[in-house]
Design a protein around this motif. Structure first.
Motif, PDB file in Angstrom:
ATOM      1  N   SER A  55       0.812  -1.214   0.000  1.00 54.22           N
ATOM      2  CA  SER A  55       0.000   0.000   0.000  1.00 54.22           C
ATOM      3  C   SER A  55       0.847   1.265   0.000  1.00 54.22           C
ATOM      4  O   SER A  55       0.376   2.332   0.334  1.00 54.22           O
ATOM      5  CB  SER A  55      -0.950   0.000   1.208  1.00 54.22           C
ATOM      6  OG  SER A  55      -0.219  -0.180   2.375  1.00 54.22           O
ATOM      7  N   THR A 112       2.732   4.439  -1.446  1.00 51.50           N
ATOM      8  CA  THR A 112       2.273   5.375  -2.465  1.00 51.50           C
ATOM      9  C   THR A 112       3.045   5.145  -3.770  1.00 51.50           C
ATOM     10  O   THR A 112       4.240   4.867  -3.751  1.00 51.50           O
ATOM     11  CB  THR A 112       2.517   6.826  -1.996  1.00 51.50           C
ATOM     12  OG1 THR A 112       1.978   6.941  -0.704  1.00 51.50           O
ATOM     13  CG2 THR A 112       1.853   7.823  -2.928  1.00 51.50           C
ATOM     14  N   ARG A 140     -11.135   2.934  -3.395  1.00 54.29           N
ATOM     15  CA  ARG A 140      -9.670   2.893  -3.466  1.00 54.29           C
ATOM     16  C   ARG A 140      -9.249   2.378  -4.838  1.00 54.29           C
ATOM     17  O   ARG A 140     -10.043   1.779  -5.547  1.00 54.29           O
ATOM     18  CB  ARG A 140      -9.048   1.949  -2.437  1.00 54.29           C
ATOM     19  CG  ARG A 140      -9.795   1.711  -1.195  1.00 54.29           C
ATOM     20  CD  ARG A 140      -9.067   0.771  -0.281  1.00 54.29           C
ATOM     21  NE  ARG A 140      -7.730   1.252   0.060  1.00 54.29           N
ATOM     22  CZ  ARG A 140      -7.242   1.214   1.295  1.00 54.29           C
ATOM     23  NH1 ARG A 140      -7.980   0.756   2.275  1.00 54.29           N
ATOM     24  NH2 ARG A 140      -6.028   1.618   1.553  1.00 54.29           N
ATOM     25  N   ASP A 141      -7.993   2.630  -5.152  1.00 55.69           N
ATOM     26  CA  ASP A 141      -7.447   2.068  -6.393  1.00 55.69           C
ATOM     27  C   ASP A 141      -6.913   0.671  -6.112  1.00 55.69           C
ATOM     28  O   ASP A 141      -6.573   0.344  -4.969  1.00 55.69           O
ATOM     29  CB  ASP A 141      -6.311   2.952  -6.927  1.00 55.69           C
ATOM     30  CG  ASP A 141      -6.828   4.297  -7.420  1.00 55.69           C
ATOM     31  OD1 ASP A 141      -8.003   4.333  -7.840  1.00 55.69           O
ATOM     32  OD2 ASP A 141      -6.087   5.294  -7.360  1.00 55.69           O
ATOM     33  N   ARG A 185      -9.697   1.387 -11.147  1.00 54.90           N
ATOM     34  CA  ARG A 185     -10.346   2.393 -10.285  1.00 54.90           C
ATOM     35  C   ARG A 185     -11.852   2.117 -10.397  1.00 54.90           C
ATOM     36  O   ARG A 185     -12.537   2.645 -11.272  1.00 54.90           O
ATOM     37  CB  ARG A 185      -9.999   3.807 -10.733  1.00 54.90           C
ATOM     38  CG  ARG A 185     -10.598   4.873  -9.864  1.00 54.90           C
ATOM     39  CD  ARG A 185     -10.005   6.242 -10.168  1.00 54.90           C
ATOM     40  NE  ARG A 185      -8.694   6.424  -9.554  1.00 54.90           N
ATOM     41  CZ  ARG A 185      -7.953   7.533  -9.710  1.00 54.90           C
ATOM     42  NH1 ARG A 185      -8.393   8.524 -10.466  1.00 54.90           N
ATOM     43  NH2 ARG A 185      -6.787   7.636  -9.114  1.00 54.90           N
ATOM     44  N   ASP A 215      -2.837   4.353  -3.736  1.00 55.58           N
ATOM     45  CA  ASP A 215      -3.497   5.341  -4.602  1.00 55.58           C
ATOM     46  C   ASP A 215      -2.680   5.545  -5.871  1.00 55.58           C
ATOM     47  O   ASP A 215      -1.448   5.599  -5.828  1.00 55.58           O
ATOM     48  CB  ASP A 215      -3.609   6.694  -3.869  1.00 55.58           C
ATOM     49  CG  ASP A 215      -4.687   6.629  -2.801  1.00 55.58           C
ATOM     50  OD1 ASP A 215      -5.514   5.690  -2.862  1.00 55.58           O
ATOM     51  OD2 ASP A 215      -4.679   7.492  -1.906  1.00 55.58           O
ATOM     52  N   ASP A 262      -4.244  10.198 -11.118  1.00 57.30           N
ATOM     53  CA  ASP A 262      -5.368  10.227 -12.063  1.00 57.30           C
ATOM     54  C   ASP A 262      -4.889   9.996 -13.499  1.00 57.30           C
ATOM     55  O   ASP A 262      -5.598   9.430 -14.330  1.00 57.30           O
ATOM     56  CB  ASP A 262      -6.086  11.589 -12.002  1.00 57.30           C
ATOM     57  CG  ASP A 262      -6.789  11.775 -10.665  1.00 57.30           C
ATOM     58  OD1 ASP A 262      -6.937  10.763  -9.949  1.00 57.30           O
ATOM     59  OD2 ASP A 262      -7.187  12.917 -10.356  1.00 57.30           O
TER      60      ASP A 262
END
Lengths: 493, 248
Positions: free
Chosen positions: A273, A275, B40-41, B67, B232, B235
């Motif tokens: 998890s 980033t 969440r991704d 996503r 995450d 985008d």
């Protein structure tokens, strides 16, 4: 013999009406055979010529397969997933074939299906022939009619869309394709995944001699087709696998997979998890130079080598020579004649023609039966006359020879007349032509108009048949007539 | 005597009420919720191994970014080298395929096969059983040692890949073990087995799948998910631009 001949001629003159009736029937029968057989022979030659002169050549060379292969791809529904093999050792094969004294011209071809994509408007599935424009035009000079734009040039990138494909694109995607547009073509996923090409439309054309399959065929430059067909210099599939990655592929039964405990099915997962940065995601592929190297097209890759011969009658001999060469050199390639390479349409044409041949044969058999029947009646009616002849000393052999001779004379005179009559009809039909009113007749005729020509083989066959029938038809009534006692025959008279 | 009869009737009625059929709408929603990460991704590495009769085994590895909240995904092929960089993007109701050699996108569809495997593009999308299907009938049965509901579904819209499906749903955990996928003419096209599952937070997602082509004997595909991450994602990942840039 001269005496019997004279008597036979005299008898024929004596029975003018009967002679004329039998003669006309024989004449018409032989005319039908001559016309029918000549038409079928012309149509057979027409079908062969229409295929060989326009898109198949006489012989097709391809890589060896266990399934039936045509210029349009694979023929059996069960082999739909199979890939068309490339011709192994293409340069050597080409060199040998070109040097064969019976070979006139050659051209090479790649065949495949692809999709022309118009974003969210949809796709149209098309058949593509990847060609070398110069040798293709040289091999089939009279079959491409350009409706708009121009033919492909050697080394030029582009596609010629068939008139029918343009119509289908319009129907499927409501898009009008014009010369000068660039269209997106992608393959149907194969071993090298999906490939996309943007190709300029150089022209819109139609095949002058065509059929349902050919109508849907489009001509594209060979390089773009090679990319779409994944004809590249290499394929790298070195991927390390765990046993678990393939464990399910060898299952015994579906139930057996679900015999384990829930714990075997369900695992707690360690989740990454941390980033993820955009930079790290952009570097995900690493070095791509190997891809570039392996993805170069193989310029010696072709699916088919099409061969046109100087003399079409040497097909079997040349095929045999080429196959012996393949065997001797250990090249896993094969040959097929035009009726196989032209695909289902040639098979259909030949099958339909066989049916038509059977119809002609039935008509001929009916004509023959009528001739036999007439001869039987004619001779049976003369039993009293034959009885009288026997009473005054004629032997059975004499009577038999006399009647056979009579039949042969009638067959010869009226058979020849029938041939002349049939030939006149054929000359007229040859001059006027018989137009094929529908697609079905086009298949039978091997083109839009049939110009039937007199076939010497048909003439010889027809004469032979008529003579054989004449003799056979005389046997039974002769036997009947000779069984009658002369005294009873005279009383009957 | 009448009292006893009345009591017996009450007890039988109680049994009857207790045996009412499961709420499959609820179960389908639960299955969707279990598989989807709406807030969440999700990303992972996939290994896909396809076997076809008389052909070499095809092996590919690709990265999947999902996503689910926006119904988007990106699939990026990493191996073999010849296909490295080929990608799929699902966004705004469209699915696009990218070829790095020509640097072109072509429109694709969720109903199409992923590469030459037996998986469909729709298999990588968020689960939407409760939105796309209604339950026509069900029976109870066994699959291996598991008690299951065998449920017949029919599609409520024509966007789905298969108009009819039959699901084998585990009675205890409400997870799908097996699916038979049918065409409009109710011909069995594919059988899917979901053999391995992973618990991730409150979700249960399939990580080992087997897709069996029912039209070609011996043709099947295994997909294995590894390296699952819920980190995450930017985008920009869910755009055409990302797939183009990653190939530069």
């Amino acid at each position: 013999m001269a005496v019997i001949f004279r008597i036979a001629i005299r008898n024929l003159r004596e029975h003018k009406a009967k002679t004329l009736i039998i003669g006309i029937i024989i004449g018409l029968g032989i005319a039908i055979l001559v016309i029918g057989n000549s038409m079928m022979e012309t149509a057979s030659r027409g079908i062969e010529k229409s295929f060989t002169e326009n898109f198949s050549g006489h012989i097709m060379i391809s890589g060896r397969t266990d399934y039936t292969l045509s210029l349009f791809g694979l023929q059996n529904p069960s082999s739909i997933n199979e890939i068309i093999p490339v011709i192994p050792e293409y340069t050597r094969v080409l060199e040998y074939v070109r040097s064969h004294p019976h070979v006139e011209k050659v051209t090479s071809q790649i065949t495949g299906r692809a999709m022309i994509s118009f974003e969210d408007k949809g796709n149209t599935i098309v058949l593509l022939f990847g060609i070398d424009p110069e040798s293709y035009r040289n091999m089939f000079p009279d079959n491409i009619e350009i409706l708009d734009g121009e033919l492909l040039k050697t080394g030029e990138e582009g596609i010629l869309l068939s008139e029918k494909t343009v119509r289908e694109i319009k129907d499927d995607t409501k898009t009008s394709v014009r010369v000068g547009d660039s269209i997106i073509i992608h393959n149907i996923p194969g071993p090298a995944g999906m490939k996309i090409r943007e190709v300029p439309v150089k022209g819109i054309f139609r095949f002058i001699y065509s059929n349902e399959m050919l109508d849907r065929t489009n001509l594209i430059d060979m390089e773009n087709h090679r990319v779409l067909s994944a004809m590249t210099v290499g394929y790298s599939s070195e991927i390390e696998l765990d046993d678990a990655d393939t464990a399910l592929l060898n299952f015994e039964s579906q139930d057996s997979i679900f015999e384990g405990d829930t714990g075997d099915m369900m695992e707690e997962s360690d989740i990454e998890s941390k980033t993820v940065s955009e930079e790290s995601l952009l570097d995900i592929l690493g070095d791509t130079s190997e891809r570039t190297r392996l993805s170069q097209t193989d310029s010696g890759s072709w699916h088919f080598l099409l061969v046109k011969l100087k003399n079409p009658s040497s097909i079997k001999r040349v095929m045999s020579d080429i196959n012996i060469y393949f065997e001797k050199e250990g090249i896993p390639a094969q040959t097929a004649d035009w009726s196989t390479s032209a695909g289902m349409m040639a098979g259909l044409a030949l099958s339909v023609q066989s049916i038509f041949n059977i119809i002609i044969l039935i008509i001929a058999v009916v004509a023959v039966i009528i001739i036999m029947n007439t001869l039987v009646i004619s001779i049976t009616e003369r039993t009293s006359e034959i009885g009288t002849m026997r009473a005054i000393g004629a032997h059975k052999g004499f009577i038999r020879k006399m009647i056979i001779l009579e039949t042969l004379v009638i067959s010869f005179i009226f058979g020849t007349s029938g041939i002349i009559f049939g030939s006149i009809i054929l000359i007229i039909l040859n001059l006027t032509g018989i137009p094929a009113a529908n697609f079905f007749l086009e298949i039978i005729f091997g083109g839009k108009v049939l110009h039937p020509a007199l076939s010497i083989i048909s003439v010889a066959q027809s004469l032979l048949i008529i003579f054989a029938i004449g003799i056979l038809a005389s046997m039974y009534p002769i036997a009947v007539a000779l069984k009658i006692q002369p005294i009873r025959a005279i009383q009957k008279a | 005597m009448k009292k006893y009869i009345a009591l017996l009737c009450l007890i039988l009625a109680g049994f009857y009420l207790g045996a009412e059929e499961p709420d499959f709408k609820e179960i389908l929603t639960e299955i969707d919720n279990n598989k989807n990460f709406d807030d969440r991704d999700f990303s992972c590495m996939n290994t896909i191994v396809s076997e076809k009769p008389d052909e070499d085994t095809s092996i590919k590895q690709f990265k999947m970014f999902r996503r689910d909240g926006e119904d988007k995904f990106v699939l990026l092929i990493l191996k073999p080298e010849t296909e490295k960089g080929q990608g799929y993007l699902q966004a705004e109701g469209n699915i696009w395929f990218y070829d790095p050699e020509s640097r072109k996108f072509a429109h694709s569809s969720l109903k199409e096969n992923f590469q030459e495997s037996d998986a469909k593009n729709s298999d990588f999308r968020r689960s939407s059983l409760s939105e796309d299907y209604k339950v026509d009938s069900y029976i109870e049965g066994k699959l291996g040692k598991y008690d299951v509901y065998i449920v017949d579904l029919s599609a409520t819209n024509d966007e789905v890949t298969y108009p009819y499906r039959k699901l084998w749903i585990d009675k205890d955990n409400h997870i799908v073990f097996k699916s038979e996928d049918y065409s409009l003419t109710k011909r069995l096209m594919r059988t899917s087995l979901y053999v391995g599952y992973k618990k991730i937070l409150d979700k249960i997602i399939p990580t080992k799948m087997l897709f069996i082509d029912e039209l070609t004997e011996g043709q099947k595909t295994q997909i294995t998910l590894k390296g699952i991450s819920l980190a995450d994602l930017p985008d920009s990942v869910f755009t055409k631009s990302y797939i183009e840039r990653v190939n530069r």
